[in-house]
Design an enzyme around this catalytic site. Structure first.
Site, PDB file in Angstrom:
ATOM      1  N   GLU A  51       0.617  -1.039   0.065  1.00 39.55           N
ATOM      2  CA  GLU A  51       0.428   0.047   0.130  1.00 39.55           C
ATOM      3  C   GLU A  51       0.937   1.618  -0.092  1.00 39.55           C
ATOM      4  O   GLU A  51       1.703   1.500   0.829  1.00 39.55           O
ATOM      5  CB  GLU A  51      -0.811  -0.188   1.362  1.00 39.55           C
ATOM      6  CG  GLU A  51      -1.714   1.031   1.057  1.00 39.55           C
ATOM      7  CD  GLU A  51      -3.178   1.602   2.140  1.00 39.55           C
ATOM      8  OE1 GLU A  51      -3.514   1.938   2.458  1.00 39.55           O
ATOM      9  OE2 GLU A  51      -2.543  -0.188   3.562  1.00 39.55           O
ATOM     10  N   ARG A 276       5.546 -12.891   9.848  1.00 42.55           N
ATOM     11  CA  ARG A 276       6.164 -11.333   8.959  1.00 42.55           C
ATOM     12  C   ARG A 276       7.566 -11.826  10.141  1.00 42.55           C
ATOM     13  O   ARG A 276       7.424 -12.633  10.372  1.00 42.55           O
ATOM     14  CB  ARG A 276       5.318 -10.015   9.362  1.00 42.55           C
ATOM     15  CG  ARG A 276       4.682 -10.025  10.847  1.00 42.55           C
ATOM     16  CD  ARG A 276       3.824  -9.001  11.936  1.00 42.55           C
ATOM     17  NE  ARG A 276       3.467  -9.232  10.232  1.00 42.55           N
ATOM     18  CZ  ARG A 276       3.094  -6.984   9.498  1.00 42.55           C
ATOM     19  NH1 ARG A 276       3.902  -6.626   9.922  1.00 42.55           N
ATOM     20  NH2 ARG A 276       2.328  -6.929   8.322  1.00 42.55           N
ATOM     21  N   LYS A 286       4.610   0.720  10.073  1.00 47.81           N
ATOM     22  CA  LYS A 286       4.705   1.708   8.843  1.00 47.81           C
ATOM     23  C   LYS A 286       4.438   3.058   9.959  1.00 47.81           C
ATOM     24  O   LYS A 286       5.076   4.343  10.245  1.00 47.81           O
ATOM     25  CB  LYS A 286       3.765   1.434   7.753  1.00 47.81           C
ATOM     26  CG  LYS A 286       4.608   0.887   7.068  1.00 47.81           C
ATOM     27  CD  LYS A 286       3.418   1.158   5.409  1.00 47.81           C
ATOM     28  CE  LYS A 286       3.570   0.149   4.836  1.00 47.81           C
ATOM     29  NZ  LYS A 286       2.286  -0.384   3.753  1.00 47.81           N
TER      30      LYS A 286
HETATM   31  P1  ATP Z   1       0.104  -0.834   6.708  1.00 43.99           P
HETATM   32  O1  ATP Z   1      -0.844  -2.851   6.223  1.00 43.99           O
HETATM   33  O2  ATP Z   1      -0.547  -1.664   8.277  1.00 43.99           O
HETATM   34  O3  ATP Z   1      -0.337  -0.307   6.313  1.00 43.99           O
HETATM   35  P2  ATP Z   1       2.191  -3.665   6.099  1.00 43.99           P
HETATM   36  O4  ATP Z   1       4.009  -3.389   6.419  1.00 43.99           O
HETATM   37  O5  ATP Z   1       1.040  -4.702   5.676  1.00 43.99           O
HETATM   38  O6  ATP Z   1       1.151  -2.573   6.881  1.00 43.99           O
HETATM   39  P3  ATP Z   1       1.575  -3.384   3.118  1.00 43.99           P
HETATM   40  O7  ATP Z   1       2.509  -2.148   2.032  1.00 43.99           O
HETATM   41  O8  ATP Z   1       0.129  -3.702   3.094  1.00 43.99           O
HETATM   42  O9  ATP Z   1       2.086  -3.313   4.256  1.00 43.99           O
HETATM   43  O10 ATP Z   1       2.549  -4.055   3.047  1.00 43.99           O
HETATM   44  C1  ATP Z   1       2.887  -5.027   1.795  1.00 43.99           C
HETATM   45  C2  ATP Z   1       3.405  -6.143   1.591  1.00 43.99           C
HETATM   46  O11 ATP Z   1       4.124  -7.224   2.442  1.00 43.99           O
HETATM   47  C3  ATP Z   1       1.969  -7.056   2.162  1.00 43.99           C
HETATM   48  O12 ATP Z   1       1.886  -8.440   1.718  1.00 43.99           O
HETATM   49  C4  ATP Z   1       2.857  -7.677   3.821  1.00 43.99           C
HETATM   50  O13 ATP Z   1       2.232  -8.814   4.407  1.00 43.99           O
HETATM   51  C5  ATP Z   1       3.933  -8.142   4.012  1.00 43.99           C
HETATM   52  N1  ATP Z   1       4.786  -7.084   4.776  1.00 43.99           N
HETATM   53  C6  ATP Z   1       4.703  -5.924   5.645  1.00 43.99           C
HETATM   54  N2  ATP Z   1       5.175  -6.160   6.623  1.00 43.99           N
HETATM   55  C7  ATP Z   1       6.218  -7.704   6.114  1.00 43.99           C
HETATM   56  C8  ATP Z   1       6.717  -7.978   7.653  1.00 43.99           C
HETATM   57  N3  ATP Z   1       7.303  -7.564   8.615  1.00 43.99           N
HETATM   58  N4  ATP Z   1       7.174  -9.090   6.809  1.00 43.99           N
HETATM   59  C9  ATP Z   1       7.195 -10.192   6.608  1.00 43.99           C
HETATM   60  N5  ATP Z   1       6.572  -9.140   5.011  1.00 43.99           N
HETATM   61  C10 ATP Z   1       5.843  -7.759   5.267  1.00 43.99           C
END
Ligand code: ATP
Ligand code: MG
Length: 577
Positions: A51, A276, A286
């Protein structure tokens, strides 16, 4: 096959040396099974769906490396898709940074750069389809009313009074929601599933909400925006994704992912969840990283102490080291926290192979060689990288007055101190043996100058009579040295798990006040400054660590970030303690 080019799928059997099949992790196993059964016609197509509401961090790197590896190792395809369904929070700046970071990590999406917002019309059409099937309805409850009617783990939710609206009325209201006839939050489109489901996600979840906001790509065209659960499966389906890999917190959402695609009867990818990445001494959310940036706790998203990809890049991490790290930590189905030293070791290992060796003195102390001719300079050969003979040899100037590290002199030294002290002999790296005679102090008793004599027969650092010295120290010639700023980093947080609910304070209260030390008057070899100095090379300052020129560097004033120390200093501390 040459060494180092071995098929990724095979490892060497340690005893016999024969190749044996690599232990597959659970996602590789699923993909292998699907290939065997012919599911998806043997295709593999993955995606990384950020995102655009923040900068990428090392956790995202894990997801990028995993998705990209699953595609490339199976002759498949990899999409980079912006999940830009949330107008208020998304900014073009984030899109640009994410593109740069994914590219830098080496994941190649070729011509498949996708935006969820490109599918808004198609998603809308699918929603109309669900309404026509009696599977979705327009609800007039407010967010608060909806949440109050959700029920509990033991009690079913209360059905919305609008649940049984006719298909015609729903179609009409939904079209008017889209046309912008209703204010924000006044209506939603909900899936009609099961208010008694033990899974809250199935209790008539919201599919669309009304938001009057500018979207970074579609402007003000849309007045309604799809919710993640509705949108994500459709995005995967539209792009022909086979394995939709996401993190564990989406496990409870999978029944909904499946339900939407099944009700529509469209192409149905498989969602797979993995754990994760969490790292010690690090926050990964984030929202928190944004808070650190906005609150000026760090200098920006690319502050070298940040776990962001751009922060790591600025600090001197290489894409290879991050990829190696992601491989080492593996992929599992249960959450755990990885020790940050694993990441530090990955970059150390990579830079050991690549970094050019140089000499730099962080806390300079003058060393005068009394028997060396005044005004004379000689050039001595120094090896650029003992790990890579192709990097060759450079010449470094040597003269009567040098700088050495303050730590490398001690007036009253214990027996085991193998550096300079009156009467003791050391090797000056690549130069000569010198023996310390005396030191000069200022009126406060601080040592300001050390005097010694050298043995001309030891040129190059070897003694012809086989005489041994216990210590070798680094130096730079005072007349030739260039000034540099050096930034030393320590962990941004002083506790292992700043984020943990078990810690009584806010994570910001655990910021390490000593995470950045700036040394403004370091002395470095002349080749590290000036017009010809490389702007993006990795260096090892001998005995001190790996360094990388900072973006603030200029020809006149080089600035170096310490990527990582040579040894894991924290391991020593832990052993002592
Ligand atoms: P949010 O959704 O709270 O803004 P997010 O870190 O999930 O935060 P995204 O942009 O949705 O942000 O993440 C993109 C991809 O990265 C998603 O598929 C998510 O599952 C993966 N991702 C995010 N954080 C991690 C992590 N700590 N370890 C592994 N994969 C991650
Ligand atoms: Mg997310």
């Amino acid at each position: 096959m040459a060494k180092g080019q071995e098929d990724d799928r095979f490892e060497r059997n340690e005893e016999s040396g024969a190749p044996r099949e690599k232990q597959l992790h659970f996602i590789e196993q699923i993909i292998a099974d699907d290939a065997k059964s012919g599911k998806f016609g043997g295709r593999v197509h993955t995606r990384f769906p950020p995102e655009p509401n923040g900068y990428l961090h090392i956790g995202h790197a894990k997801s990028i490396c995993l998705n990209y590896a699953m595609a490339t190792e199976n002759n498949g395809l990899f999409n980079l898709r912006f999940d830009d369904t949330n107008p208020a929070k998304e900014e073009t700046e984030y899109v640009e940074s994410i593109l740069a970071d994914v590219r830098w990590l080496g994941a190649d999406w070729q011509d498949r750069l996708c935006f969820a917002s490109d599918y808004f019309q198609q998603m809308y059409d699918y929603a109309v389809d669900l309404i026509k099937k009696g599977k979705a309805y327009v609800c007039d409850m407010t967010a608060e009313e909806m949440s109050a009617a959700r029920g509990t783990a033991t009690e079913p939710g209360t059905p919305s009074p609008w649940r049984d609206r006719s298909v015609e009325e729903n179609l009409d209201l939904f079209a008017r929601m889209k046309a912008g006839e209703f204010p924000d939050g006044s209506k939603t489109l909900r899936a009609k599933i099961d208010m008694a489901s033990p899974n809250f996600n199935m209790r008539d979840p919201v599919m669309y909400r009304i938001v009057n906001a500018e979207h970074h790509r579609t402007g003000s065209v849309w007045k309604i925006y799809p919710m993640y659960d509705w949108a994500h499966g459709l995005e995967d389906s539209i792009e022909g994704i086979t394995h939709s890999i996401c993190t564990l917190e989406f496990e409870n959402h999978r029944p909904l992912y499946d339900w939407f695609l099944d009700q529509l009867g469209v192409y149905h990818p498989q969602q797979i969840e993995f754990a994760r990445l969490n790292l010690t001494y690090t926050v990964m959310s984030k929202r928190k990283l944004l808070e650190l940036v906005r609150g000026n706790y760090v200098s920006g998203w690319d502050d070298p102490r940040m776990p962001t990809i751009c922060g790591l890049r600025r600090r001197g991490y290489t894409p290879e080291s991050i990829r190696a790290f992601c491989k080492v930590i593996g992929v599992a189905k249960f959450n755990s926290t990885i020790d940050v030293t694993v990441l530090e070791n990955a970059v150390r290992e990579d830079l050991n192979k690549k970094a050019l060796r140089r000499m730099g003195v962080l806390r300079p102390l003058k060393l005068v060689i009394d028997n060396y001719p005044e005004g004379e300079t000689e050039l001595l050969d120094a090896v650029n990288n003992p790990e890579n003979p192709d990097d060759g040899v450079r010449q470094i100037p040597f003269s009567r007055v040098l700088y050495i590290e303050r730590d490398d002199f001690m007036e009253d030294a214990p027996k085991k101190y193998f550096r300079l002290s009156p009467g003791r002999e050391v090797r000056l790296r690549y130069a000569y043996f010198v023996t310390c005679d005396s030191c000069v102090k200022d009126k406060d008793g601080n040592v300001v100058e050390v005097h010694c004599h050298y043995d001309p027969a030891t040129r190059g650092g070897d003694s012809p009579d086989g005489r041994k010295v216990r210590g070798t120290i680094h130096w730079v010639s005072a007349a030739h040295a260039r000034n540099a700023e050096v930034r030393l980093y320590d962990r941004l947080f002083s506790v292992e798990n700043p984020d943990s609910a078990s810690n009584p304070l806010d994570y910001k209260d655990y910021l390490n006040p000593e995470s950045l030390e700036i040394i403004s008057d370091a002395k470095v070899e002349p080749c590290l400054a000036g017009e010809a100095a490389p702007a993006a090379a990795h260096f090892q300052f001998e005995r001190i660590g790996y360094f990388y020129p900072d973006a603030d560097s200029t020809a006149d004033r080089p600035v170096f970030n310490r990527t990582v120390s040579l040894k894991d200093t924290w391991a020593k501390v832990a052993q002592k303690g």
